[in-house]
Design an enzyme around this catalytic site. Structure first.
Site, PDB file in Angstrom:
ATOM      1  N   ASN A 116       0.738  -1.184  -0.122  1.00  0.00           N
ATOM      2  CA  ASN A 116      -0.136  -0.055   0.030  1.00  0.00           C
ATOM      3  C   ASN A 116       0.996   1.253   0.177  1.00  0.00           C
ATOM      4  O   ASN A 116       2.042   1.210  -0.327  1.00  0.00           O
ATOM      5  CB  ASN A 116      -1.065  -0.018   1.136  1.00  0.00           C
ATOM      6  CG  ASN A 116      -0.124  -0.093   2.699  1.00  0.00           C
ATOM      7  OD1 ASN A 116       0.735   0.721   2.648  1.00  0.00           O
ATOM      8  ND2 ASN A 116      -0.916  -0.555   3.465  1.00  0.00           N
ATOM      9  N   LYS A 146       0.131  -0.881  32.324  1.00  0.00           N
ATOM     10  CA  LYS A 146      -0.273   0.327  32.598  1.00  0.00           C
ATOM     11  C   LYS A 146      -1.239   1.125  31.479  1.00  0.00           C
ATOM     12  O   LYS A 146      -1.060   0.529  30.161  1.00  0.00           O
ATOM     13  CB  LYS A 146       1.075   1.256  32.633  1.00  0.00           C
ATOM     14  CG  LYS A 146       1.883   0.917  33.776  1.00  0.00           C
ATOM     15  CD  LYS A 146       3.115   1.645  33.775  1.00  0.00           C
ATOM     16  CE  LYS A 146       3.007   3.252  34.337  1.00  0.00           C
ATOM     17  NZ  LYS A 146       4.264   4.063  34.300  1.00  0.00           N
ATOM     18  N   TYR A 160      -4.110  -3.167  -4.611  1.00  0.00           N
ATOM     19  CA  TYR A 160      -2.858  -2.807  -4.041  1.00  0.00           C
ATOM     20  C   TYR A 160      -2.001  -2.578  -5.073  1.00  0.00           C
ATOM     21  O   TYR A 160      -2.113  -2.863  -6.336  1.00  0.00           O
ATOM     22  CB  TYR A 160      -2.340  -3.828  -3.340  1.00  0.00           C
ATOM     23  CG  TYR A 160      -2.976  -4.211  -2.049  1.00  0.00           C
ATOM     24  CD1 TYR A 160      -2.330  -3.725  -0.828  1.00  0.00           C
ATOM     25  CD2 TYR A 160      -4.210  -4.695  -1.897  1.00  0.00           C
ATOM     26  CE1 TYR A 160      -3.281  -3.746   0.278  1.00  0.00           C
ATOM     27  CE2 TYR A 160      -5.040  -5.092  -0.675  1.00  0.00           C
ATOM     28  CZ  TYR A 160      -4.442  -4.508   0.527  1.00  0.00           C
ATOM     29  OH  TYR A 160      -4.969  -4.993   1.699  1.00  0.00           O
ATOM     30  N   ASN A 186      -4.015   4.866   3.311  1.00  0.00           N
ATOM     31  CA  ASN A 186      -3.016   3.990   4.480  1.00  0.00           C
ATOM     32  C   ASN A 186      -2.180   5.035   5.344  1.00  0.00           C
ATOM     33  O   ASN A 186      -1.148   4.858   5.450  1.00  0.00           O
ATOM     34  CB  ASN A 186      -2.248   2.960   3.840  1.00  0.00           C
ATOM     35  CG  ASN A 186      -3.051   1.866   3.376  1.00  0.00           C
ATOM     36  OD1 ASN A 186      -3.603   1.747   2.109  1.00  0.00           O
ATOM     37  ND2 ASN A 186      -3.312   1.017   4.291  1.00  0.00           N
ATOM     38  N   GLU A 197     -10.317   7.133   2.483  1.00  0.00           N
ATOM     39  CA  GLU A 197      -9.934   6.460   3.699  1.00  0.00           C
ATOM     40  C   GLU A 197      -8.478   6.641   4.136  1.00  0.00           C
ATOM     41  O   GLU A 197      -7.632   6.993   3.258  1.00  0.00           O
ATOM     42  CB  GLU A 197      -9.838   4.950   3.404  1.00  0.00           C
ATOM     43  CG  GLU A 197      -9.605   4.081   4.691  1.00  0.00           C
ATOM     44  CD  GLU A 197      -9.751   2.552   4.290  1.00  0.00           C
ATOM     45  OE1 GLU A 197     -10.822   2.260   3.755  1.00  0.00           O
ATOM     46  OE2 GLU A 197      -8.942   1.700   4.872  1.00  0.00           O
ATOM     47  N   GLU A 250      -8.636   2.429  11.377  1.00  0.00           N
ATOM     48  CA  GLU A 250      -8.136   0.713  11.537  1.00  0.00           C
ATOM     49  C   GLU A 250      -6.677   0.764  12.320  1.00  0.00           C
ATOM     50  O   GLU A 250      -6.257  -0.239  12.832  1.00  0.00           O
ATOM     51  CB  GLU A 250      -7.974   0.424  10.116  1.00  0.00           C
ATOM     52  CG  GLU A 250      -6.836   1.029   9.366  1.00  0.00           C
ATOM     53  CD  GLU A 250      -6.510   0.389   7.991  1.00  0.00           C
ATOM     54  OE1 GLU A 250      -7.401   0.611   7.198  1.00  0.00           O
ATOM     55  OE2 GLU A 250      -5.536  -0.299   7.756  1.00  0.00           O
ATOM     56  N   SER A 268     -13.689  -7.115   3.151  1.00  0.00           N
ATOM     57  CA  SER A 268     -13.454  -8.171   2.713  1.00  0.00           C
ATOM     58  C   SER A 268     -12.269  -8.148   2.002  1.00  0.00           C
ATOM     59  O   SER A 268     -12.075  -7.415   1.297  1.00  0.00           O
ATOM     60  CB  SER A 268     -14.912  -8.787   2.040  1.00  0.00           C
ATOM     61  OG  SER A 268     -14.420  -9.900   1.323  1.00  0.00           O
ATOM     62  N   TYR A 269     -11.313  -9.061   1.864  1.00  0.00           N
ATOM     63  CA  TYR A 269     -10.208  -9.350   0.842  1.00  0.00           C
ATOM     64  C   TYR A 269     -10.249 -10.433   0.227  1.00  0.00           C
ATOM     65  O   TYR A 269      -9.800 -11.623   0.345  1.00  0.00           O
ATOM     66  CB  TYR A 269      -8.902  -9.386   1.617  1.00  0.00           C
ATOM     67  CG  TYR A 269      -8.536  -8.165   2.656  1.00  0.00           C
ATOM     68  CD1 TYR A 269      -8.123  -6.903   2.156  1.00  0.00           C
ATOM     69  CD2 TYR A 269      -8.724  -8.601   3.986  1.00  0.00           C
ATOM     70  CE1 TYR A 269      -7.885  -6.253   3.034  1.00  0.00           C
ATOM     71  CE2 TYR A 269      -8.567  -7.714   4.935  1.00  0.00           C
ATOM     72  CZ  TYR A 269      -8.057  -6.193   4.698  1.00  0.00           C
ATOM     73  OH  TYR A 269      -7.916  -5.309   5.630  1.00  0.00           O
TER      74      TYR A 269
HETATM   75 MG   LIG Z   1      -7.330   0.861   5.071  1.00  0.00          MG
END
Ligand SMILES: [Mg+2]
Length: 391
Positions: free
Chosen positions: A19, A97, A152, A219, A243, A269, A346-347
């Site tokens: 990515n 912690k 990708y 990304n 995104e 994410e 989904s991939y």
């Molecule tokens: Mg992403």
């Protein structure tokens, strides 16, 4: 109720894809098997793994989290008489912690997934049903909305190959797809943007120009200038979402972008705790009527923490329908159906065998039904079950 055995392993999920931020040539995943015995002497083995993008955590699991779970002894049952992962989770997190979540949240998430799989298997119901009964007044969705994440960067992959890939997803029953942008190496902003516009327009042509059927994913690569430049250029396409344009932890810059980019944004994410998610909601300028939250329970301390995140969202006026988790795994799909989320990633072609869902449930118009078998449903996905069974 007690935990009688825990095993862990590491499996490669490497591939040549990249990515805008990382390549996946050395990617690994932790897998665990946790056996739980109920008060009446029955036992069930639950499985867990971490989703792609974060590496296997054998050290953290072996040194801290597995020994704590092994030492926990008798655990209190849930009010419904079944196994309750929450006290086990609390035992795992003893002497940790606050803050600094990083890879620790991945290790705990792997074990948490296995505990929920075991809990649903002991109750002899699918996890989506257990979750609907315990936390959603018994209301589960009939099916989940899913979209095909791909597009990708790969050596030698041109625009035609990208369109061919998206065509395969449409053939598999998806109507919404996602592609990577912002990742052309060695290019200046202007040149990279022009190339990405060509890539986006080619995919949009395949989708009959319907922007709501396409998401684009950066990304976390851009700074504010690049995010605004791309935003201005893609604003007119009506895309489903833009995104992770920015660093996931840079909340005030998100707020600035959201002032200038009106269509939907998606992120989350790479936020690994309820508190990080709350900072995004408080300071990220995101809009509860359109933006999409992608917190991935498998990477962020599991479902016990995700339940807290959903509660926090409700308190801030966000519907769970705005959540579409990252990761493309069956765990998040069960959560989506059982707790009324907006859907799941989904991939179809990458991250095998962890990507994808049960063999018996085809995708139709970007929607999928759940198999009616106890647990998360790994036993209904043969390639993944073969890996988990090896434990
Ligand atoms: Mg992403």
């Amino acid at each position: 109720m007690k935990i009688t055995s825990i095993r862990q392993g590491v499996v490669p999920i490497s591939s040549s894809i990249a990515n805008a931020y990382i390549d996946f040539s050395k990617m690994t995943a932790s897998v665990v098997a946790v056996t739980v015995e109920s008060g009446d002497g029955r036992s069930a083995t639950g499985y867990g793994f971490n989703s792609n993008g974060r590496y296997a955590q054998p050290g953290l699991l072996a040194e801290r989290f597995i020994p704590r779970l092994e030492a926990v002894g008798e655990l209190p049952a849930h009010a419904d008489g079944g196994f309750d992962p929450i006290p086990a989770w609390t035992a795992m997190m003893k002497n940790e912690k606050p803050g600094g979540h990083g890879d620790r949240s991945v290790a705990v998430g792997v074990l948490d997934m296995a505990l929920w799989d075991a809990a649903a298997k002991l109750a002899q119901v699918p996890l989506w049903k257990l979750l609907a009964d315990r936390y959603n007044q018994g209301r589960a969705d009939e099916q989940a909305w899913i979209y095909a994440a791909g597009g990708y960067y790969q050596p030698g992959k041109d625009v035609d190959a990208l369109v061919e890939e998206m065509k395969r997803y449409l053939g598999l029953g998806y109507s919404v797809v996602k592609m990577k942008i912002g990742g052309s190496p060695g290019m200046g902003l202007r040149e990279a943007l022009l190339l990405d516009l060509q890539r986006i327009e080619a995919v949009l042509k395949l989708l009959d120009g319907q922007g709501h059927r396409l998401c684009v994913d950066v990304n976390g690569r851009f700074g504010l200038h690049a995010a605004l430049s791309y935003g201005a250029a893609i604003q007119g396409f009506g895309l489903r979402w833009y995104e992770e344009p920015l660093d996931p932890l840079d909340y005030s810059t998100h707020a600035t972008l959201a002032e200038h980019y009106a269509p939907p944004l998606a992120t989350g994410e790479n936020l690994f705790s309820m508190l990080d998610a709350r900072n995004l909601i408080r300071h990220g300028g995101l809009r509860p009527d359109r933006d999409v939250l992608q917190f991935d329970p498998a990477l962020s301390y599991g479902l016990v923490e995700y339940l807290r995140t959903l509660e926090m969202l409700r308190e801030h006026g966000w519907s769970p329908r705005r959540c579409v988790p990252h990761g493309g795994h069956q765990f998040a799909l069960n959560i989506a159906v059982g707790l009324g989320l907006g859907g799941n990633e989904s991939y179809p072609e990458v991250f095998a065998p962890f990507g994808g869902f049960a063999d018996s449930t085809p995708v139709e118009n970007s929607r999928i039904r759940m198999p009616d078998i106890p647990g998360i449903g790994f036993e209904a996905k043969s390639d993944l079950h073969a890996v988990l069974r090896d434990l």
